[in-house]
Design a protein around this motif. Structure first.
Motif, mmCIF file in Angstrom:
data_model
loop_
_atom_site.group_PDB
_atom_site.id
_atom_site.type_symbol
_atom_site.label_atom_id
_atom_site.label_comp_id
_atom_site.label_asym_id
_atom_site.label_seq_id
_atom_site.Cartn_x
_atom_site.Cartn_y
_atom_site.Cartn_z
ATOM 1 N N LEU A 172 19.807 -5.004 -1.157
ATOM 2 C CA LEU A 172 19.807 -4.962 -2.613
ATOM 3 C C LEU A 172 18.731 -5.909 -3.111
ATOM 4 C CD1 LEU A 172 21.218 -3.838 -5.178
ATOM 5 C CD2 LEU A 172 22.619 -5.920 -5.178
ATOM 6 N N GLU A 192 26.777 -4.180 -12.834
ATOM 7 C CA GLU A 192 27.023 -3.226 -11.754
ATOM 8 C C GLU A 192 27.431 -3.953 -10.481
ATOM 9 O OE1 GLU A 192 23.108 -1.783 -11.787
ATOM 10 O OE2 GLU A 192 23.388 -0.402 -13.468
ATOM 11 N N TYR A 245 27.471 -3.472 -6.291
ATOM 12 C CA TYR A 245 26.904 -2.705 -5.192
ATOM 13 C C TYR A 245 27.620 -3.077 -3.895
ATOM 14 C CZ TYR A 245 23.169 -1.655 -8.487
ATOM 15 O OH TYR A 245 22.452 -1.214 -9.596
ATOM 16 N N PRO A 261 18.782 -0.763 -5.153
ATOM 17 C CA PRO A 261 19.399 -0.606 -3.836
ATOM 18 C C PRO A 261 18.426 0.023 -2.848
ATOM 19 C CG PRO A 261 20.241 1.039 -5.361
ATOM 20 C CD PRO A 261 19.339 0.138 -6.155
ATOM 21 N N THR A 315 27.095 -8.197 -7.262
ATOM 22 C CA THR A 315 26.872 -7.725 -8.624
ATOM 23 C C THR A 315 25.524 -8.223 -9.137
ATOM 24 O OG1 THR A 315 27.647 -7.805 -10.925
ATOM 25 C CG2 THR A 315 28.214 -9.673 -9.535
ATOM 26 N N ASN A 316 24.898 -7.397 -9.980
ATOM 27 C CA ASN A 316 23.621 -7.823 -10.549
ATOM 28 C C ASN A 316 23.810 -8.835 -11.675
ATOM 29 O OD1 ASN A 316 24.677 -5.821 -12.300
ATOM 30 N ND2 ASN A 316 22.637 -5.232 -13.001
ATOM 31 N N LYS A 343 27.527 2.247 -5.738
ATOM 32 C CA LYS A 343 27.307 1.563 -7.016
ATOM 33 C C LYS A 343 28.433 1.923 -7.974
ATOM 34 C CE LYS A 343 24.236 1.870 -11.037
ATOM 35 N NZ LYS A 343 23.014 2.515 -11.569
#
Length: 387
Positions: free
Chosen positions: A164, A53, A55, A156, A68-69, A40
């Protein structure tokens, strides 16, 4: 002494070997766990000050997915070629700034309603809802601030197949849609070099929903356009559209026309047919194919083969249709990952979905979700290579 000493010595050797093996197994297990650990990192700041973020998921084969979120975007996805060499096969940007500035839905989760709704209006339970008109005279991909432009809560999940889990609550009235919609989308990087996407949603008021992912694929590793990619679609019918790309309501057979991909065909073979009005409307392929399948079974929808690398992508889905888009609106103005320019037809999208404009066309399968029901679909993109 000899008879006593030898068994003790042998016992000691067995114990040592056992401990050594356990230590080796523990080391291998630790290495594997480390290899599959989800990384992350910060991806950048949003205008409201929140941090997006990024991942990174990896499987034991060396395949890598970065998500990405922000918008649930797949920013990076590698796949092996015929020599076993992994390369990125999706379009996108190296940083959040690119997605914030201008992005034609690169890699994004799309909702509440993927694809188009005619004139930005639909009627449900006797009430007419008005949505943003953001594509000619129509509503597209959830509106001005769709699911591709919001920050999702990320969880995650580490393991042999890292995942995810993204969740988001779309409030009643957001972008004009009714009902508080609780959405969960889980990306899983599987052992067989596939990325699995599971979508679920519930609502407290009747609403319409059609979730999908809008990743742009180029199996050459973004070395050239996608016109030589060979496509097979498990679909005998497609949806003709009008000049604004809204389905006419007809389910037309593909036999005998440029929409027939029932056998592997180069994407560029018929894409410029000047006689086909449908091709003119879309500027290429930007249409929905009706899949040959039973209800909500998980089945093969599409196969893409790229002959210079040997890469193969198979698409399985529980959805009834798939939108095939050939990057017709890319115009060379976007510079993406590693400074690569993205001209027209530099990528393809295979968006699993319900039909476009279903809220306004009663003959199409329903997209209405009611309280007490659970929306649930799955799509899997699997990568391999021909030796």
């Amino acid at each position: 002494m000899k008879s006593t000493f030898l068994p003790l010595l042998l016992a000691g050797l067995v114990i040592f070997q056992s401990c050594s093996n356990k230590s080796s197994e523990s080391s291998e297990s630790t290495t594997e766990t480390q290899a599959l650990k989800i990384e992350k990192t910060d991806f950048g700041k949003l205008p409201d000050g929140q941090t997006a973020e990024l991942y990174t998921l990896k499987n034991a084969n060396g395949m890598e997915a970065k998500i990405t979120n922000y918008g649930g975007i797949i920013t990076h996805l590698t796949a092996p070629d015929s020599s076993g060499v992994f390369d990125n096969v999706v379009l996108g940007y190296d940083s959040l700034a690119g997605y914030l500035k201008s992005s034609p839905y690169f890699g994004a989760l799309v909702g509440r309603y993927g694809n188009r709704i005619a004139k930005g209006k639909f009627t449900l339970d006797g009430k007419t809802y008005t949505l943003a008109v953001n594509n000619m005279v129509n509503h597209l991909h959830g509106g001005t601030v769709g699911f591709d432009k919001v920050l999702w809560k990320a969880e995650p999940i580490e393991g042999e197949e890292p995942a995810l889990k993204l969740s988001y609550v779309s409030k009643d009235g957001e972008e004009g849609y009714p009902g508080n919609l609780n959405v969960t989308v889980t990306y899983t990087l599987q052992k067989n070099n596939s990325i699995k996407i599971d979508y679920t949603a519930t609502t407290d008021k009747a609403t319409v929903i059609n979730l999908t992912n809008h990743t742009y694929f180029n199996l050459t590793g973004a070395k050239r356009d996608i016109l030589d990619h060979q496509l097979t679609l498990n679909a005998d019918r497609f949806l003709p559209v009008n000049e604004t790309l809204i389905p006419t309501g007809e389910l037309k057979p593909v036999a005998g026309n440029v929409f027939d991909f029932t056998k592997a065909t180069a994407i560029g073979a018929r894409i410029n047919d000047p006689k086909d009005q449908q091709i003119k409307y879309g500027g290429g392929y930007d249409h929905c194919w009706v899949l040959n399948k039973k209800d909500k079974e998980l089945s093969l929808a599409a196969t893409v083969y790229e002959p210079t690398t040997g890469r193969i992508m198979e698409v399985q889905t529980t959805e009834p249709a798939i939108q095939f888009y050939t990057g017709n609106f890319l115009d060379g103005s976007i510079t993406g990952k590693k400074g690569i320019n993205y001209p027209k037809r530099f990528a393809l999208c295979l968006e699993t979905e319900h039909y476009p404009d279903s809220p306004n066309q009663s003959a199409f399968p329903t997209v209405v979700l009611k309280p007490g029901e659970t929306y649930q679909t799955t799509t899997i993109y699997t990568f391999s290579a021909k030796k």
